[in-house]
Design an enzyme around this catalytic site. Structure first.
Site, mmCIF file in Angstrom:
data_model
loop_
_atom_site.group_PDB
_atom_site.id
_atom_site.type_symbol
_atom_site.label_atom_id
_atom_site.label_comp_id
_atom_site.label_asym_id
_atom_site.label_seq_id
_atom_site.Cartn_x
_atom_site.Cartn_y
_atom_site.Cartn_z
ATOM 1 C CG ASN A 49 8.448 -19.645 -7.049
ATOM 2 O OD1 ASN A 49 9.110 -20.544 -7.282
ATOM 3 N ND2 ASN A 49 7.915 -19.592 -5.653
ATOM 4 C CE LYS A 97 6.107 -29.900 -15.979
ATOM 5 N NZ LYS A 97 5.918 -28.116 -16.312
ATOM 6 N N PRO A 98 10.219 -28.033 -16.530
ATOM 7 C CG PRO A 98 11.005 -26.313 -18.267
ATOM 8 C CD PRO A 98 11.144 -27.827 -18.231
ATOM 9 C CB ALA A 99 6.591 -23.663 -14.052
ATOM 10 C CB SER A 132 0.422 -26.139 -5.085
ATOM 11 O OG SER A 132 0.434 -27.104 -6.562
ATOM 12 C CD GLU A 143 12.208 -28.522 -0.896
ATOM 13 O OE1 GLU A 143 11.490 -28.056 -0.200
ATOM 14 O OE2 GLU A 143 13.034 -28.800 -0.379
ATOM 15 C CB CYS A 161 7.246 -22.083 -0.529
ATOM 16 S SG CYS A 161 8.833 -22.164 -1.432
ATOM 17 C CD GLU A 193 2.541 -21.105 -0.288
ATOM 18 O OE1 GLU A 193 2.045 -21.535 -1.166
ATOM 19 O OE2 GLU A 193 3.267 -20.789 0.150
HETATM 20 P P1 ADP Z 1 2.308 -23.488 -8.957
HETATM 21 O O1 ADP Z 1 0.679 -23.622 -8.093
HETATM 22 O O2 ADP Z 1 3.318 -22.841 -8.345
HETATM 23 O O3 ADP Z 1 2.194 -23.322 -10.736
HETATM 24 P P2 ADP Z 1 2.061 -26.571 -8.858
HETATM 25 O O4 ADP Z 1 2.275 -27.248 -8.067
HETATM 26 O O5 ADP Z 1 0.629 -26.476 -9.919
HETATM 27 O O6 ADP Z 1 2.291 -25.052 -8.449
HETATM 28 O O7 ADP Z 1 3.423 -26.033 -10.210
HETATM 29 C C1 ADP Z 1 4.881 -26.337 -10.106
HETATM 30 C C2 ADP Z 1 5.080 -27.484 -11.198
HETATM 31 O O8 ADP Z 1 4.506 -28.423 -11.244
HETATM 32 C C3 ADP Z 1 5.082 -26.766 -12.875
HETATM 33 O O9 ADP Z 1 6.361 -27.288 -13.279
HETATM 34 C C4 ADP Z 1 3.973 -27.714 -12.913
HETATM 35 O O10 ADP Z 1 4.031 -28.093 -14.486
HETATM 36 C C5 ADP Z 1 4.410 -28.864 -12.079
HETATM 37 N N1 ADP Z 1 2.828 -30.430 -12.600
HETATM 38 C C6 ADP Z 1 2.108 -29.405 -12.299
HETATM 39 N N2 ADP Z 1 0.525 -31.040 -12.022
HETATM 40 C C7 ADP Z 1 1.695 -31.500 -12.123
HETATM 41 C C8 ADP Z 1 1.010 -32.908 -12.210
HETATM 42 N N3 ADP Z 1 0.003 -33.824 -12.256
HETATM 43 N N4 ADP Z 1 2.552 -33.766 -12.393
HETATM 44 C C9 ADP Z 1 3.538 -33.191 -12.171
HETATM 45 N N5 ADP Z 1 3.786 -31.940 -12.890
HETATM 46 C C10 ADP Z 1 2.859 -30.620 -12.546
#
Ligand code: ADP
Length: 496
Positions: A166, A189-191, A244, A265, A299, A400
């Site tokens: 976001n 590690k970006p999303a 999350s 966070e 958030c 949320e």
């Molecule tokens: P959102 O619902 O905002 O996508 P996430 O918590 O799923 O939130 O993702 C936020 C970040 O955490 C992203 O970079 C995602 O790739 C990473 N992520 C999701 N699952 C895992 C995990 N099991 N271990 C490490 N990073 C994760």
């Protein structure tokens, strides 16, 4: 006459010299196993670019690189680290237009918001450049004459930073700023939805003159192999995560294996309270800013809007009138105020919350459905929505929503609304509007939240601590305390 903006041409031009890869040791390289994944535009469904997909071997290589860079980076005088951070911030601002366009392409937010985010993101580098120079220790008076007691503060070591989609730039610099200022090196590690903004920051760090290995950035389509490697590796001494609550809890468990420090966070469920004595117009403006920023996908977005009975009807009417003026569309178009939702899963959640609320007696005042489809629209555009007569037993007040839906909930007394606002496992941000100074202090002290906006809908800033209580997280980012998350306290007792 205005010339219509051709968004596909903008995408082509912006990505023309894109040579993204796994960013290790100041180079962009293919993934070790040669795999790639696609980054798409949430506003059009178009493929933007295929980029290397980092796996476990790349995560190990990135940790090797960060670990090799650590001793020299930690030993560099703080002022030199600060200078480099200030250079990187200046480059971000210089490249604002390109960085913002890229962000809009992969994330969807309107360009105005994307430009604002780049400046906001750069401000964390500048702020922590200042903090780098103020990492003070302590000298403690000893209880015996032949000892001198000192406290040193040192970088924790290699850190892993995991960020969400976001705020693709700001969430990264809010972690990198303090980490680098403290003398840590990082593996980021970006999303999976928004890796390009992060990788472009890699270029910024090279051009600012950062030594290889200090910052490494791994685009991954699947976070699990990365996560498994960093949590198993003893050299990674800390993990900072924004995302999350569900994933945050998994990471707390994972951190046990090698006893890592962890900052989180996580999700919120922000109450936004408007008392009878509020400045109504300011409250309308504030509620819109808080609810609809980033299309409701932050958030700290207002998730439950409580309006005191005496002004409920007047507020609802004015609020809906203003929300009705918000234009929805591709974020690259200058008239768009609200962009797309990030994906169809986000849309399904919005739909579920609205239908549940309507089934339980809420009334639809505005919006309520997706924007009419056309060839360019993959179904991610949602009409700004206002619901009235919302109650505590509806999904929309308990979870949320992360979308452009404003539920208006009537209340009678201060006591009642504080209890309702605190009746959630979350505790990130809360807002209220009133003209009564005593009430400001009374309510602020009783709200169980990490961030309070009193007559202020946008309290986040690099200078102040950001973070939640309860299930909204651990630790704080920003402010003078933000750097503490990346420092170890070492006690030195000197016998003389
Ligand atoms: P959102 O619902 O905002 O996508 P996430 O918590 O799923 O939130 O993702 C936020 C970040 O955490 C992203 O970079 C995602 O790739 C990473 N992520 C999701 N699952 C895992 C995990 N099991 N271990 C490490 N990073 C994760």
């Amino acid at each position: 006459m205005t010339i219509p903006v051709d968004t596909r041409t903008i995408a082509r031009q912006t990505l023309a010299d894109a040579a993204y890869g796994v960013f290790i040791d100041n180079t962009f390289r293919p993934a070790a196993d040669g795999r790639t994944f696609e980054v798409t535009n949430p506003a059009t469904g178009d493929l933007l670019v295929s980029i290397p997909d980092a796996g476990a071997a790349d995560a190990r290589a990135a940790i090797d690189s960060a670990a090799a860079a650590l001793p020299a980076w930690a030993a560099l005088p703080a002022q030199q680290r600060a200078d480099l951070l200030r250079k990187a911030a200046a480059l971000m601002v210089e490249r604002k237009e390109h960085l913002a366009t890229l962000m809009t392409l992969e994330q969807g937010k309107p360009l105005t918001e994307a430009r604002g985010e780049i400046v906001y993101a750069a401000s964390f580098l500048t702020w922590f450049a200042g903090e780098a120079e103020r990492v003070y220790g302590q000298i403690i008076p000893a209880s015996v004459a032949n000892k001198r007691l000192m406290v040193l503060r040192q970088p924790v070591g290699v850190v892993a930073l995991i960020t969400p989609w976001n705020f693709p730039s700001a969430m990264l610099t809010r972690k990198l700023g303090p980490a680098l200022a403290a003398g840590c090196t990082a593996v980021c590690k970006p999303a999976e939805q928004t890796p390009l903004s992060a990788l472009e920051l890699g270029r910024v760090f090279i051009d600012a003159g950062f030594p290889p290995g200090v910052v490494n950035i791994l685009p991954c389509s699947d976070p699990i192999p990365f996560s498994d490697v960093i949590f198993a590796d003893d050299r990674v001494r800390k993990v900072s995560f924004t995302g999350s609550t569900e994933v945050g809890k998994i990471l707390i468990r994972s951190s046990a294996a090698t006893v890592k420090r962890i900052s989180l966070e996580l999700g919120g469920n922000a109450p936004f309270i408007i008392f009878d004595d509020a400045d109504l117009e300011a409250a309308v403006k504030g509620a819109i800013a808080s609810k609809f920023r980033n299309n409701g996908q932050t958030c700290v977005c207002a998730n439950r809007i409580y309006v005191q009975r005496g002004i409920y009807d007047r507020f609802s009417a004015r609020f809906a009138e203003e929300v009705g003026k918000m234009r929805v569309g591709n974020g690259l178009l200058p008239e768009s105020v609200l962009g797309p939702l990030i994906d169809m899963a986000a849309r399904l959640k919005v739909e579920r919350h609205i239908s549940d609320a309507l089934a339980h007696g809420a009334k639809l005042m505005l919006g309520g459905s997706a924007m009419p489809d056309d060839a360019n629209v993959p179904g991610t555009f949602w009409q700004p929505t206002v619901l009235t007569n919302v109650r505590a037993d509806m999904l929309i007040t308990q979870e949320e929503t992360f979308g452009p839906v404003a539920p208006l909930i009537p209340f009678e007394t201060e006591e009642e609304v504080i209890a309702a606002a605190n009746d959630t496992p979350f505790g990130l941000a809360a807002y209220f509007y009133t003209r009564d100074v005593s009430r400001v202090m009374r309510v602020a002290e009783r709200l169980e939240y990490g961030i309070i906006g009193a007559n202020d809908a946008l309290p986040s800033t690099a200078q102040a601590p950001f973070g939640g209580v309860k299930q909204s997280g651990l630790g704080r980012e920003g402010g003078s305390v933000g750097i503490d998350e990346y420092l170890e306290v070492k006690y030195l007792s000197l016998g003389i």
